[in-house]
Design a protein around this motif. Sequence first.
Motif, short mmCIF file in Angstrom:
data_model
loop_
_atom_site.label_atom_id
_atom_site.label_comp_id
_atom_site.label_asym_id
_atom_site.label_seq_id
_atom_site.Cartn_x
_atom_site.Cartn_y
_atom_site.Cartn_z
N MET A 1 3.85 -42.53 0.42
CA MET A 1 3.70 -43.98 0.58
C MET A 1 2.47 -44.46 -0.18
SD MET A 1 3.58 -46.19 4.12
CE MET A 1 5.10 -45.49 4.74
N LYS A 2 2.40 -44.14 -1.47
CA LYS A 2 1.28 -44.57 -2.29
C LYS A 2 1.32 -46.08 -2.49
CE LYS A 2 -0.24 -40.37 -3.03
NZ LYS A 2 -1.53 -39.89 -2.47
N LEU A 3 0.19 -46.71 -2.50
CA LEU A 3 0.10 -48.16 -2.63
C LEU A 3 -0.42 -48.55 -4.01
CD1 LEU A 3 -1.55 -49.09 0.80
CD2 LEU A 3 0.86 -48.71 0.28
N THR A 4 -0.13 -49.77 -4.41
CA THR A 4 -0.74 -50.32 -5.61
C THR A 4 -2.19 -50.67 -5.30
OG1 THR A 4 -0.20 -52.62 -5.11
CG2 THR A 4 1.50 -51.31 -6.24
N LEU A 5 -3.00 -50.87 -6.34
CA LEU A 5 -4.39 -51.26 -6.12
C LEU A 5 -4.47 -52.61 -5.39
CD1 LEU A 5 -6.03 -50.10 -9.47
CD2 LEU A 5 -6.31 -49.09 -7.20
N HIS A 6 -3.55 -53.51 -5.69
CA HIS A 6 -3.52 -54.80 -4.97
C HIS A 6 -3.27 -54.57 -3.48
CE1 HIS A 6 -2.84 -59.06 -4.22
NE2 HIS A 6 -1.73 -58.74 -3.59
N ASP A 7 -2.34 -53.66 -3.15
CA ASP A 7 -2.07 -53.34 -1.75
C ASP A 7 -3.30 -52.75 -1.08
OD1 ASP A 7 0.61 -54.14 -1.97
OD2 ASP A 7 1.29 -52.12 -2.51
N ILE A 8 -4.00 -51.88 -1.81
CA ILE A 8 -5.20 -51.24 -1.25
C ILE A 8 -6.28 -52.27 -1.00
CG2 ILE A 8 -7.06 -49.60 -1.75
CD1 ILE A 8 -4.96 -47.89 -3.22
N GLU A 9 -6.46 -53.22 -1.91
CA GLU A 9 -7.43 -54.29 -1.70
C GLU A 9 -7.15 -55.01 -0.38
OE1 GLU A 9 -7.38 -56.91 -5.00
OE2 GLU A 9 -8.27 -55.47 -6.40
N ALA A 10 -5.89 -55.35 -0.16
CA ALA A 10 -5.52 -56.09 1.05
C ALA A 10 -5.74 -55.26 2.31
CB ALA A 10 -4.06 -56.54 0.96
N LEU A 11 -5.43 -53.97 2.24
CA LEU A 11 -5.59 -53.10 3.40
C LEU A 11 -7.07 -52.85 3.69
CD1 LEU A 11 -4.04 -51.69 5.55
CD2 LEU A 11 -3.72 -49.73 4.04
N GLU A 12 -7.87 -52.69 2.64
CA GLU A 12 -9.31 -52.53 2.83
C GLU A 12 -9.91 -53.78 3.49
OE1 GLU A 12 -11.78 -49.77 1.26
OE2 GLU A 12 -10.05 -49.08 2.40
N GLN A 13 -9.47 -54.95 3.07
CA GLN A 13 -9.96 -56.19 3.68
C GLN A 13 -9.65 -56.21 5.17
OE1 GLN A 13 -8.17 -59.44 1.57
NE2 GLN A 13 -9.04 -58.83 -0.39
N ARG A 14 -8.44 -55.82 5.53
CA ARG A 14 -8.06 -55.80 6.94
C ARG A 14 -8.96 -54.84 7.73
NH1 ARG A 14 -2.95 -55.82 4.32
NH2 ARG A 14 -1.60 -57.60 4.87
N ALA A 15 -9.20 -53.67 7.16
CA ALA A 15 -10.02 -52.68 7.86
C ALA A 15 -11.46 -53.17 8.03
CB ALA A 15 -9.99 -51.34 7.12
N PHE A 16 -12.01 -53.85 7.02
CA PHE A 16 -13.36 -54.41 7.16
C PHE A 16 -13.39 -55.44 8.28
CE2 PHE A 16 -13.81 -53.70 2.32
CZ PHE A 16 -14.29 -52.42 2.52
N ASN A 17 -12.37 -56.29 8.33
CA ASN A 17 -12.32 -57.32 9.37
C ASN A 17 -12.13 -56.71 10.76
OD1 ASN A 17 -12.56 -59.32 7.43
ND2 ASN A 17 -10.36 -59.69 7.28
N ALA A 18 -11.40 -55.60 10.82
CA ALA A 18 -11.10 -54.99 12.11
C ALA A 18 -12.31 -54.31 12.73
CB ALA A 18 -9.96 -53.98 11.95
N TRP A 19 -13.22 -53.81 11.89
CA TRP A 19 -14.44 -53.17 12.39
C TRP A 19 -15.61 -53.90 11.74
CZ3 TRP A 19 -14.98 -50.22 16.48
CH2 TRP A 19 -16.16 -49.48 16.67
N PRO A 20 -15.98 -55.06 12.27
CA PRO A 20 -16.92 -55.95 11.57
C PRO A 20 -18.35 -55.41 11.55
CG PRO A 20 -16.38 -56.84 13.72
CD PRO A 20 -15.49 -55.66 13.53
N ALA A 21 -19.03 -55.68 10.46
CA ALA A 21 -20.45 -55.36 10.35
C ALA A 21 -21.27 -56.54 10.86
CB ALA A 21 -20.81 -55.06 8.91
N ARG A 22 -22.46 -56.23 11.35
CA ARG A 22 -23.36 -57.30 11.81
C ARG A 22 -23.76 -58.21 10.65
NH1 ARG A 22 -28.79 -57.57 12.05
NH2 ARG A 22 -29.02 -55.35 11.63
N GLN A 23 -24.03 -57.61 9.49
CA GLN A 23 -24.37 -58.37 8.30
C GLN A 23 -23.60 -57.79 7.11
OE1 GLN A 23 -28.67 -57.52 9.02
NE2 GLN A 23 -28.97 -59.66 8.44
N SER A 24 -23.23 -58.66 6.19
CA SER A 24 -22.54 -58.24 4.98
C SER A 24 -23.09 -59.01 3.78
CB SER A 24 -21.03 -58.51 5.08
OG SER A 24 -20.44 -57.73 6.11
#
Length: 254
Positions: free
Chosen positions: A1-24
């Motif tokens: 289930m390899k993803l395109t780079l565009h798909d990876i960008e979207a999934l990385e964004q979701r993961a960042f939002n799911a485990w939020p940092a105090r500051q970015s």
Amino acid sequence: MKLTLHDIEALEQRAFNAWPARQSLIVGGWLLRLTDGYTKRANSANALVAGAPFAGVLEEAEALYGRHGLPAIFRLSPLAPPEVDRQLDDAGYRYFDPSLVLQTDLVGGTWIARHGCGDGVAIDERPSDAWLAGFAAANGVASAQRQTHDSIIGSIAMPAAFATLHDHGEPIGFGLAVYERAAVGLFDIVVAPAHRGRGFGQRLVAALMAWGKNRGADRAYLQVRAENVGAQRLYDRLGFREAYRYHYRVPGST
């Protein structure tokens, strides 16, 4: 289930939002996350877009994390150009903690017929004090880190599920799921050591997948360390397949 780079960008964004940092902070195409040093996920530099230029990023990251008494940690997904890995290696940063991002399709619900919906798992959409304490204890969170840990959980802005599994009235398993844009991310699925190897982890995962599907998710994703073969076997049984990999680069003295 390899993803395109565009798909990876979207999934990385979701993961960042799911485990939020105090500051970015955003430096070019890189996201520098800072949360009092608690978890590498929330205290690392990450490429936000495919091929993000690296010029000046190392210096900015070292200065930022240094001001906060932390090492500069880089999390390198397929979005980071290959030369970044080489540059960090040349700068004395060592390869650390290779991990896999796994994904599975929730459309059709055949996985429910095979594995059920996680009977016996209670799902709440707000974290109770009991859930926070049990989740932290099961994950071995030190008392000095509890405030930061609970702050991260409390900062999750997207719809989330907080799962507790009981065995004979005793809470023995915990898990977290976050829904965003038709995908549900699963995080920190943990069963108390004395109760492992009895299928409880599968019930937790199945319950969170069912919650996500009911929310409208057509796929589920999670992150697992490459060395955690036991967890990978569990996720394989539930239909998860590798989407991409990432690893960290940490200063050699860390």
